[in-house]
Structure formats: structure tokens, C-alpha cells
Design an enzyme around this catalytic site. Sequence first.
Site, PDB file in Angstrom:
ATOM      1  CE  LYS A 169       0.947   4.994   8.336  1.00 11.76           C
ATOM      2  NZ  LYS A 169       0.993   4.250   7.087  1.00 11.76           N
ATOM      3  CE1 TYR A 204      -3.694   2.512   0.615  1.00 11.96           C
ATOM      4  CE2 TYR A 204      -2.431   3.263   2.504  1.00 11.96           C
ATOM      5  CZ  TYR A 204      -3.473   3.432   1.619  1.00 11.96           C
ATOM      6  OH  TYR A 204      -4.300   4.520   1.739  1.00 11.96           O
ATOM      7  CG  ASP A 255       5.686   3.858   0.847  1.00  9.11           C
ATOM      8  OD1 ASP A 255       5.988   4.603   1.804  1.00  9.11           O
ATOM      9  OD2 ASP A 255       4.511   3.643   0.489  1.00  9.11           O
TER      10      ASP A 255
END
Length: 432
Positions: A267, A144, A239
Amino acid sequence: MKTEKSHKLFERAKNVIPGGVNSPVRAFRAVGGNPLFIKRAEGAYLIDEDDNKYIELINSWGPMILGHANTDIENAVCEAVKDSLSFGAPGEREVFMAELITTMIPSIEKVRMVSSGTEATMAAVRLARGYTNRAKIIKFEGCYHGHGDSFLIAAGSGAITLGVPDSPGVTQGVANDTLTAPFNNLKAVQDLAAANKGQIAAIIIEPVAGNMGLVVPETGFLQGLRTLCDNEGIVLIFDEVMTGFRLSKGGAQQILNVKPDITTLGKIIGGGMPVGAYGGKKEIMDFVSPAGPVYQAGTLSGNPVAMAAGLAMLNYLNTHPEVYTHLENITARICEGFEKNLKELGIKGTVNKIGSMFTLFFTDQKVKDFETAKTSDTALFGRYFRAMLEEGVYLAPSQYESLFISTAITEELAEKIVNANYKALKAVLQNA
Ligand SMILES: *Cc1c(COP(=O)(O)O)cnc(C)c1O
């Protein structure tokens, strides 16, 4: 467990918010039941509107690595707030932040701040396309990268099939430019690159996958991608929105010893505030506007309050390497406990872990990609999730998520989690 207030809020929310939530997984649809509305959080605990208290293993999907309501971060935010919430002009904290990131992650020579992980990955792919003057990208099944159109593509069968949009609203044109391969399958990627020679701008991957449940790369896989990218002039994007500053202060790339061309972050980098970043080789980053021709901008990018939170977080991690050993030990203890419980109760399960991330899959297969992850018994997971809530432990509400340990989880709490796991698994067996 009383959940009246959460229930009422959810009913109100459903009238005015699609599905009652602002991010789909929060709705508990994969596990059944209604979502809990959280009033506050402290250390290792979430407290819901009905005053139920849970030990939690999501930590806002990673950012709260030092536990909730950390004093250092809160103080930094309170100080910054006094000088206005936003300038829309450069400030010194952005410079400090970029210097700190480039020190902690040496493959990043220049970095641009954005406001979410999604924004970081979308910008990174545009940059790779602008830099290479090529259109196609390769991503991996089960990885994702946020909700950018290019990433919402499922795999067709066979290695060289074109992608099909996973979501209405994503056009076939976009899907045609996104090729997908199974995680941990270097051969499939090499075949895609050969069949699309000179057309691949970027390979984007979670170097440690956390969004199909936790899946670790096999030896040589990432190195193989590196070599392929070098040979074919493809930009390698890691990522690390989830793994950056979590698996080590230099991210997954540090412990796995493979350097990408571009890294995306999010995050933890915001300490709980909405922050993302993308950065990498100078030569590539100088293609970003206003240094270069690839446009990317943000009204609230580098926001002073968000930077204050992120700086406090990264400074702490940079100066306290013992954090990572502690997190790893606690995680190992929990995972060993879970494995022992599964064995004792005769339940099929596989525990994947690395650093402070782990997933218990309800399957007896080794989980190395999305196909094997999907062999998990998700109905069993749903029952287990609800049984854990009853035991006072709040898990990610889906089988296909990683759990995250924070420094607020002490050995005592780890013990409690393992005991809760035993009781929950036993309850699940009895109600099967
Ligand atoms: C969470 C996540 C994103 C998206 O970040 P948002 O801040 O939710 O937009 C992208 N990539 C990975 C690997 C993630 O885990």
C-alpha cells in the site's frame, strides 16, 4: 445523482471481467447499488465518469496518505519514466529504498521488494516455514493477508479445530496447516501452540486489524504473542501492509512497541504504484534466495518507476513527522463528531479509531474481534453508505473495512464529513 456513464461501463465490464471488477469489494455487493467508475482524483476528491465529485475516505485503501495526484510523487514518477519503465536488472533506487525502509522500521534489517501485499505475505510465510522447518501457521479470525491459499481459511468452532477452506480451490491440505484464533485472545493462541508443539512455523497478524473494520489490540496481547514466539521458536510476522507508514513512520510496531521477526509491507510503500515488501531479522532474511535456499523472485520486483513513487512517498513521511499529528487530530475530530451525531439521533454505534484509521460499527457492543464486529447491522450500513454518497462522501463499500484519512482532509472538510454523517444518519432513520 446521475450515474448513467458508470452504469453503462459496469454493464460492459460484466461481459468481460468476472463480476465487472478486478477486486471483489469494488462491486458494491455488500451495500447494494452499482459501482461508480472513477475518471480521476485530486487531493481529497474522487470524480466519477458522470462528473460527480466526492470527498473520499478510502484513499485507494490506504496508499494515498498525502491525497491524490500529489506533486512530489508525480514528479518523481515522471522523471523515472524517462529512463525506461523496467530493466530486469538491479538499479540504485532499490538500494535507496531498502536503506530508507530499514532506517524507518528498525526491526527490518534486510528487505526484499515485491509487487503486492499478497506476494509479501505469501513469501513471508514460505520463508518462516523454510527457516523453522515447520509447516503450520496461526492466523486470526477477521484478519486479511491477501489472497494466498493459506490465508483464506475460516475458523471452526472451538479453539483447537482445524481450519476449513473459505474458498473453493483451496485444498484441505493447505487448510490443515492453517490454525485460527480470535483476535485479542492470547489464551486461545497459547492453547493452539501447546496442542501443536514444535509444529508452528509462524504467527501472522495485523498488529492493528483493519480488515474486519478497525480493531485495536488490547494491552498486552501483542507482547504476549512476542513472548510465546520467543519461547516456542515461532516466527512472529506483523502484516503491516495497511498500517506500515500510516500509524507512524515506523508503523504499528513503533507505537505499540513490539518488534516482530518479519514485517510485510504494501500500500503506502508504493505511493499508489503496485509495490510490496517483506523484511526482518538479517538471520532470517538471509534464508531468501540467492543468499539462502528459500526461493522467491519477481520479474518486475524493484521496478524503477514503482521505486521512484515509493521513495518520494517514504522520504516525505520520514522528513515530515507533523503529518501524523495532523492526521490524528483530523481523525479524532471526525470520530467525535460521528459519536455526537449517533447519540443525538439515538442510533446504536461504536467508533473504533487509532491514528488516521477508523470504523463506525452499527452495534452497541465494544468491537474487539471478528465475533463482536459481526454483531453490526450490515443492512443499516448499506443504507448509510448510499445516503453518504448522496451527501457527497465516498466510504469503503462494506461495514468490515477501515476508513483512511489523508493530509488532503482539512478541518473544513472534516466538518463537512461530520455534517454529511448527521444528514445521512437522519435519512437512514426516516427510511427504516
Ligand atoms: C491489502 C492487504 C493485503 C494484500 O495486499 P494486496 O496489495 O491487495 O495484495 C495484505 N495484508 C493486509 C493487512 C492488507 O490490508
